[in-house]
Write a protein that holds these residues in place. Structure first.
Motif, short mmCIF file in Angstrom:
data_model
loop_
_atom_site.label_atom_id
_atom_site.label_comp_id
_atom_site.label_asym_id
_atom_site.label_seq_id
_atom_site.Cartn_x
_atom_site.Cartn_y
_atom_site.Cartn_z
N ILE A 5 0.78 -1.36 0.09
CA ILE A 5 0.05 -0.33 -0.08
C ILE A 5 1.05 1.32 0.43
O ILE A 5 2.00 1.29 0.82
CB ILE A 5 -1.38 0.57 1.12
CG1 ILE A 5 -2.07 -1.13 1.10
CG2 ILE A 5 -1.54 0.91 1.78
CD1 ILE A 5 -2.86 -1.35 2.58
N ASP A 6 0.55 2.23 -1.00
CA ASP A 6 1.06 3.24 -0.94
C ASP A 6 -0.31 4.84 -0.96
O ASP A 6 -0.20 4.91 -2.54
CB ASP A 6 2.39 3.51 -2.35
CG ASP A 6 2.93 5.15 -2.30
OD1 ASP A 6 3.42 5.45 -1.79
OD2 ASP A 6 3.69 5.16 -3.14
N GLY A 7 -0.47 5.04 -0.09
CA GLY A 7 -0.81 5.73 0.23
C GLY A 7 -2.65 5.52 -0.42
O GLY A 7 -3.36 4.44 0.18
N HIS A 8 -3.04 5.93 -1.41
CA HIS A 8 -4.43 5.18 -1.90
C HIS A 8 -3.96 4.14 -3.12
O HIS A 8 -4.88 3.97 -3.64
CB HIS A 8 -5.49 6.51 -2.74
CG HIS A 8 -6.48 7.03 -1.73
ND1 HIS A 8 -7.84 6.94 -1.80
CD2 HIS A 8 -6.21 8.30 -1.01
CE1 HIS A 8 -8.06 7.72 -0.92
NE2 HIS A 8 -6.79 8.19 0.46
N ARG A 9 -2.96 3.96 -3.64
CA ARG A 9 -2.60 2.82 -4.57
C ARG A 9 -2.36 1.87 -3.97
O ARG A 9 -1.76 1.85 -2.90
CB ARG A 9 -1.34 3.57 -5.33
CG ARG A 9 -1.53 4.91 -6.24
CD ARG A 9 -0.86 4.77 -7.48
NE ARG A 9 -0.93 3.41 -8.30
CZ ARG A 9 -2.07 3.77 -9.70
NH1 ARG A 9 -3.20 4.77 -9.68
NH2 ARG A 9 -2.09 2.56 -9.81
#
Length: 99
Positions: A38-42
């Protein structure tokens, strides 16, 4: 604001191990797991060393989280499992739905 409420439900950026939930086996994991990055909303999903999914985390109209390609994915009638729609991911139970 609504935006911060949504964001707080997505886990912090990082790598997680989730159980696979196979839709055709009523959500049984058959012992399989995926790596969820998970990278923020991605998000990116790795299964057996291969990327099987990546996209934008969005809340579907039904309330489940989906891995979307487009904003319009939130309005699709069929998502997850063995549908043609985006995959669903369950943060609470750490499960990623596959066909």
């Amino acid at each position: 604001s609504n935006e911060s409420a949504l964001t707080s439900e997505i886990p912090a950026s990082g790598e997680y191990v989730y159980d696979v939930a196979f839709a055709e086996y009523q959500g049984a994991s058959m012992g399989k797991t995926v790596k969820v990055i998970i990278d923020g909303h991605r998000v990116q999903v790795i299964f057996d060393g291969n990327e099987v999914d990546n996209g934008q985390l969005m809340k579907h109209k039904t309330g489940v989280w989906i891995i979307a390609m487009n904003e319009s994915d939130k309005e699709l009638d069929e998502v997850g499992g063995c549908t043609d729609g985006p995959s669903t991911i369950d943060f609470e139970n750490k499960r990623y739905w596959m066909c």
